[in-house]
Design a protein around this motif. Sequence first.
Motif, short mmCIF file in Angstrom:
data_model
loop_
_atom_site.label_atom_id
_atom_site.label_comp_id
_atom_site.label_asym_id
_atom_site.label_seq_id
_atom_site.Cartn_x
_atom_site.Cartn_y
_atom_site.Cartn_z
N SER A 167 0.82 -1.21 0.00
CA SER A 167 0.00 0.00 0.00
C SER A 167 0.86 1.26 0.00
CB SER A 167 -0.93 0.00 1.22
OG SER A 167 -1.82 -1.08 1.18
N ILE A 168 1.95 1.21 0.77
CA ILE A 168 2.84 2.38 0.82
C ILE A 168 3.53 2.60 -0.52
CG2 ILE A 168 4.94 3.29 1.87
CD1 ILE A 168 4.10 1.87 4.46
N LEU A 169 4.07 1.52 -1.09
CA LEU A 169 4.81 1.64 -2.34
C LEU A 169 3.89 1.82 -3.55
CD1 LEU A 169 7.55 -1.12 -1.86
CD2 LEU A 169 7.75 1.34 -1.46
N GLY A 170 2.76 1.11 -3.54
CA GLY A 170 1.89 1.12 -4.71
C GLY A 170 0.81 2.17 -4.71
N TYR A 171 0.54 2.77 -3.55
CA TYR A 171 -0.53 3.77 -3.51
C TYR A 171 -0.10 5.08 -2.87
CZ TYR A 171 -4.93 6.13 -2.68
OH TYR A 171 -5.92 7.07 -2.66
N TYR A 172 0.41 5.03 -1.65
CA TYR A 172 0.62 6.27 -0.91
C TYR A 172 1.74 7.14 -1.49
CZ TYR A 172 -2.75 5.13 2.69
OH TYR A 172 -3.91 4.87 3.36
N ILE A 173 2.79 6.53 -1.99
CA ILE A 173 3.87 7.33 -2.56
C ILE A 173 3.40 8.08 -3.80
CG2 ILE A 173 6.10 7.20 -3.74
CD1 ILE A 173 6.95 5.07 -1.80
N ILE A 174 2.71 7.37 -4.71
CA ILE A 174 2.20 8.04 -5.92
C ILE A 174 1.13 9.07 -5.56
CG2 ILE A 174 0.48 6.25 -6.35
CD1 ILE A 174 2.39 8.30 -8.99
N THR A 175 0.37 8.81 -4.50
CA THR A 175 -0.66 9.76 -4.08
C THR A 175 -0.04 11.05 -3.55
OG1 THR A 175 -2.23 7.99 -3.54
CG2 THR A 175 -2.59 10.12 -2.49
N THR A 193 -2.17 11.29 -13.15
CA THR A 193 -3.58 10.92 -13.02
C THR A 193 -3.80 9.48 -13.42
OG1 THR A 193 -4.29 13.20 -13.44
CG2 THR A 193 -5.93 11.46 -13.73
N MET A 194 -3.21 9.08 -14.55
CA MET A 194 -3.35 7.70 -15.01
C MET A 194 -2.66 6.73 -14.05
SD MET A 194 -5.31 7.71 -17.53
CE MET A 194 -5.09 5.98 -17.93
N ALA A 195 -1.45 7.10 -13.60
CA ALA A 195 -0.72 6.23 -12.68
C ALA A 195 -1.48 6.07 -11.37
CB ALA A 195 0.68 6.79 -12.43
N TRP A 196 -2.03 7.18 -10.87
CA TRP A 196 -2.76 7.13 -9.61
C TRP A 196 -4.01 6.25 -9.71
CZ3 TRP A 196 -7.69 8.65 -8.07
CH2 TRP A 196 -7.90 8.67 -6.68
#
Length: 366
Positions: A167-175, A193-196
């Motif tokens: 979750s940290i690597l795949g979501y929160y960092i990009i967020t 936007t697409m990556a998120w």
Amino acid sequence: MSKALIVFLLSVTCTFLCYKYTGDVVYSWLADVFLKCSEAAHQGDNSVIGGTHIGIPSIDKNNCILFVLLQSSFRPLLGRPINTILFIYLGTVYLFFTLESSRRQVKNTVLAWPVLWIVLSSIIGVSGTVCALYVPLHIYYVACSPVKVTEAWSVPSSRTNAILLSSILGYYIITIIYLFFVDIDTTAEKTSTMAWSIMPLLVPGMAQLFEYVFLRLGSTNATKDPVMTKHMSIVQNKMSVERAYMLLGAFNIFAYYGTYFYLSFSGVMVIPAFVDLIAAAWNPPVGLSFTELSGLMSAYILLIDTFLTALGFMIWAVAQGNIINSVLFTLGNIVIGPGAALCFFAAYREGLLEHTSHKTIEEKSK
């Protein structure tokens, strides 16, 4: 069964009413967005309104609508604060989906498919997914179902740690990058936007990979007493889940109060500002451009999305059966924010599930 039916009727009714009144507010603007995005998709020109063009009209249209909603929501004064709270909260919800899918009690149900719930959240909104679908099914399969096997509720610590890291690597960092380090109206914004929107779909797969690594690197704490081994395993698993929720709870509080103090120090009266936003969405000022109206309506939609998602989890908390804790959870949504309230309530609930697993083991060992 009766509890699940009541929750279903209440959740669907709340979702219908919120979607209906939100739709009444944004209908004319949303119809305009659909028309512009449809024209842009068929013309193959994403410069008309925005989005990422890949050559497939149906996908390009959806990308355009998503891009307009997200890009425009950053423009109003309250846009970025609302997005900060919602996006951090959204990561917590995705982690909740994935952790709950890891319980053996639900392995043969739709709750065991976290990617499905993440996809639905992207298509119909996280609020509709949580309130109308996930919460009623969770109550039906979990709260209304007896324990069938030992440790049915326990999530292995290796799995929990893998989900948190994913979750940290795949979501929160990009967020965080998307929220604070990307300029509006740039190519980087379209890419972000697409990556998120895509990265959360990869989190469950990343969790499987990290879990394999943790299992290879981890050590066992087995004892000669199999009953004691099971007890120790449950305690360790509980502590891992609680630690994950506590960490995310603290992060949600930081985002919630950080947003509040940012607005306060900027001279914004927070509550009146939100009231003005809702009032302006219901009665838009005359003479707004399409860009300005898009910012107003997008911020309003995401605000309602946050509210309805929190309402869905409030219904879920009440259905757990403890009125006092349900009231505290409801107040927590206001005092510490919806994301932190969900984390702390889920951590508390983990202790109850641990007690259930211990009791099951003791009964089977007699």
